[in-house]
Design an enzyme around this catalytic site. Sequence first.
Site, PDB file in Angstrom:
ATOM      1  N   GLY A 297      -6.204   5.968  -6.465  1.00  0.00           N
ATOM      2  CA  GLY A 297      -4.790   6.046  -6.098  1.00  0.00           C
ATOM      3  C   GLY A 297      -4.282   4.709  -5.599  1.00  0.00           C
ATOM      4  O   GLY A 297      -4.657   4.260  -4.524  1.00  0.00           O
ATOM      5  N   CYS A 304       4.068   5.305   0.686  1.00  0.00           N
ATOM      6  CA  CYS A 304       3.633   4.005   0.143  1.00  0.00           C
ATOM      7  C   CYS A 304       4.799   3.292  -0.523  1.00  0.00           C
ATOM      8  O   CYS A 304       5.582   3.941  -1.234  1.00  0.00           O
ATOM      9  CB  CYS A 304       2.603   4.200  -0.958  1.00  0.00           C
ATOM     10  N   ASP A 337      -6.322  10.528  -4.566  1.00  0.00           N
ATOM     11  CA  ASP A 337      -5.745  10.258  -3.242  1.00  0.00           C
ATOM     12  C   ASP A 337      -4.273   9.875  -3.332  1.00  0.00           C
ATOM     13  O   ASP A 337      -3.929   8.831  -3.889  1.00  0.00           O
ATOM     14  CB  ASP A 337      -6.561   9.117  -2.595  1.00  0.00           C
ATOM     15  N   GLU A 416       3.701  -2.591   3.268  1.00  0.00           N
ATOM     16  CA  GLU A 416       3.568  -1.819   2.020  1.00  0.00           C
ATOM     17  C   GLU A 416       3.591  -0.326   2.304  1.00  0.00           C
ATOM     18  O   GLU A 416       3.083   0.478   1.526  1.00  0.00           O
ATOM     19  CB  GLU A 416       2.296  -2.236   1.263  1.00  0.00           C
TER      20      GLU A 416
HETATM   21  P1  XMP Z   1       0.236  11.267   0.628  1.00  0.00           P
HETATM   22  O1  XMP Z   1       1.157  11.281  -0.535  1.00  0.00           O
HETATM   23  O2  XMP Z   1      -0.656  12.485   0.658  1.00  0.00           O
HETATM   24  O3  XMP Z   1      -0.734  10.003   0.400  1.00  0.00           O
HETATM   25  O4  XMP Z   1       0.919  11.046   1.931  1.00  0.00           O
HETATM   26  C1  XMP Z   1      -1.740   9.659   1.287  1.00  0.00           C
HETATM   27  C2  XMP Z   1      -2.380   8.370   0.860  1.00  0.00           C
HETATM   28  O5  XMP Z   1      -1.449   7.299   0.870  1.00  0.00           O
HETATM   29  C3  XMP Z   1      -2.160   6.064   0.955  1.00  0.00           C
HETATM   30  N1  XMP Z   1      -1.512   5.212   1.968  1.00  0.00           N
HETATM   31  C4  XMP Z   1      -0.799   4.105   1.692  1.00  0.00           C
HETATM   32  N2  XMP Z   1      -0.540   3.495   0.511  1.00  0.00           N
HETATM   33  N3  XMP Z   1       0.739   1.867   1.665  1.00  0.00           N
HETATM   34  C5  XMP Z   1       0.235   2.359   0.503  1.00  0.00           C
HETATM   35  O6  XMP Z   1       0.492   1.807  -0.567  1.00  0.00           O
HETATM   36  C6  XMP Z   1       0.513   2.412   2.890  1.00  0.00           C
HETATM   37  O7  XMP Z   1       0.990   1.958   3.918  1.00  0.00           O
HETATM   38  C7  XMP Z   1      -0.312   3.607   2.892  1.00  0.00           C
HETATM   39  N4  XMP Z   1      -0.757   4.420   3.892  1.00  0.00           N
HETATM   40  C8  XMP Z   1      -1.461   5.389   3.291  1.00  0.00           C
HETATM   41  C9  XMP Z   1      -3.580   6.395   1.339  1.00  0.00           C
HETATM   42  O8  XMP Z   1      -4.385   6.248   0.208  1.00  0.00           O
HETATM   43  C10 XMP Z   1      -3.473   7.852   1.777  1.00  0.00           C
HETATM   44  O9  XMP Z   1      -4.661   8.569   1.684  1.00  0.00           O
END
Ligand code: XMP
Length: 479
Positions: A297, A304, A337, A416
């Site tokens: 992912g 994100c 993910d 990000e």
């Molecule tokens: P969901 O959609 O379930 O996704 O909230 C959770 C996943 O998002 C990722 N994640 C991030 N990706 N910037 C990103 O590009 C971020 O700041 C960030 N924080 C979390 C991570 O893989 C998580 O499990």
Amino acid sequence: MKILPDLALTYDDVLLVPQYSDIESRKKLSTRTNLTRRLALQIPILSANMDTVTESEMAIAMAREGGIGIIHRFMSIEEQVRQVTRVKKAESFVVDDPIILNVSHTVGDVKRIVAETGSGGILITDGNARLVGIVTTRDLLFENDDAKPVTQVMRREVITAPPGTTSQQAMAILHARRIEKLPLVNGDGRVVGLITQKDLTKSEQFPKATKDARGRLAVGAAVGVKERELQRVESVLVAGADCIVVDIAHGDSRQEIEIIQKIRQRFPDAQIVGGNVATADGTKRLIDAGADAVKVGVGPGAVCITRVVAGAGVPQLSAVIECAQVARDADIPVIADGGIRNSGDIAKALAAGAATVMIGSLLAGTDESPGLMMTRKGHRYKTSRGMASVQANADRKTREGEGWITQEEIDEYVSEGVEAAVPYRGKVKEVLTQLVGGIQSGMSYSGAHSIEELREKAVLVRMTPTGLRESMPHDVDVL
Ligand code: XMP
């Protein structure tokens, strides 16, 4: 520059085409799967290592329901160890360090310890630490003389069992002898643990729970890629973490590969999850480095903005399909993910080849996530935020004892991730019940009795935006 010929897809671009099914009851369908080569789960769901999603309370709830929580790493090593330990202590049927007094103690000593700890029974040892008796609250009922030696009130006939006794064996002994406490004693007569009726009953309450070999709830811990993180790995493993999740946004990188190799070398038995990647080559590199599962992912998460800021990523369904194909050849499970909004997305991810999914924002709104509830215009919310958001990084600095973030650091930080309000959703158990029910329904439509079979039998059909619109409630006012 090269442009890939195929259009990349995500969950909303496809549906599972209904297949012939001989399933009579969806509820009975097994959702058992593997998180890593060695770690099995009864439901294919992980809670994300985000500071608004998984700390010990979430991890306990996830493991009790048959999934697993990954404790985030935006905290000091000591704090992360405390979080892991809390999960490990939540529901063990064996107490590793039972309270023990010895023959020189008095009735008053026992009463004080019982009052302080709430324990219903105290083991008594001789001068050589060998078990010689047990005192329960029942034995103390009419004892008014606190100076009396404990040896005069303890029962000397103690029924014991050897270390390694299983919960079923212990239950049989407790039942047959009509007792509530079963000390585990080694060949020398020394106490190495205690099994209580209360703890055994608690573990029966959650039959699907994910547990380690010692009957403790399972939990994962996230770590970073810097050399000093090896200390974090060692500390959380000693505390009992069942898997290590190497957590960086761009996992197809030298740093990630090197840290996986080092963890594999130093802790050969550790279950290592590598990630995140979005390509077959990236998946293969992490597997070759020693990963026991690969997390897929780049950019699909609800909070994100990697795809906006960096212009990088792969729509999630295509990423999962591509990564799962190479991982399957190596018999390594893939975790999808990010971007899961409902049970239908999970069914599609599993059909695409993922063995499990990781969920962040959907679980951030539950009681068990860290953080406070807020109310806005009569509706209740909690927070979800990207771990690469300014807010998460400011908090990380303070939690790790590095002081406050400065205005200059904020100005220079290229975020990000965003911080967002997510609707309050009640207990984790309620959310998981809906998600698992939906997965079972998806399996049934594909005629699949297991997740493995879903992957084999599923047929995905692409659809247009009008097909998607037709899939939602339409031309009605939803109440
Ligand atoms: P969901 O959609 O379930 O996704 O909230 C959770 C996943 O998002 C990722 N994640 C991030 N990706 N910037 C990103 O590009 C971020 O700041 C960030 N924080 C979390 C991570 O893989 C998580 O499990």
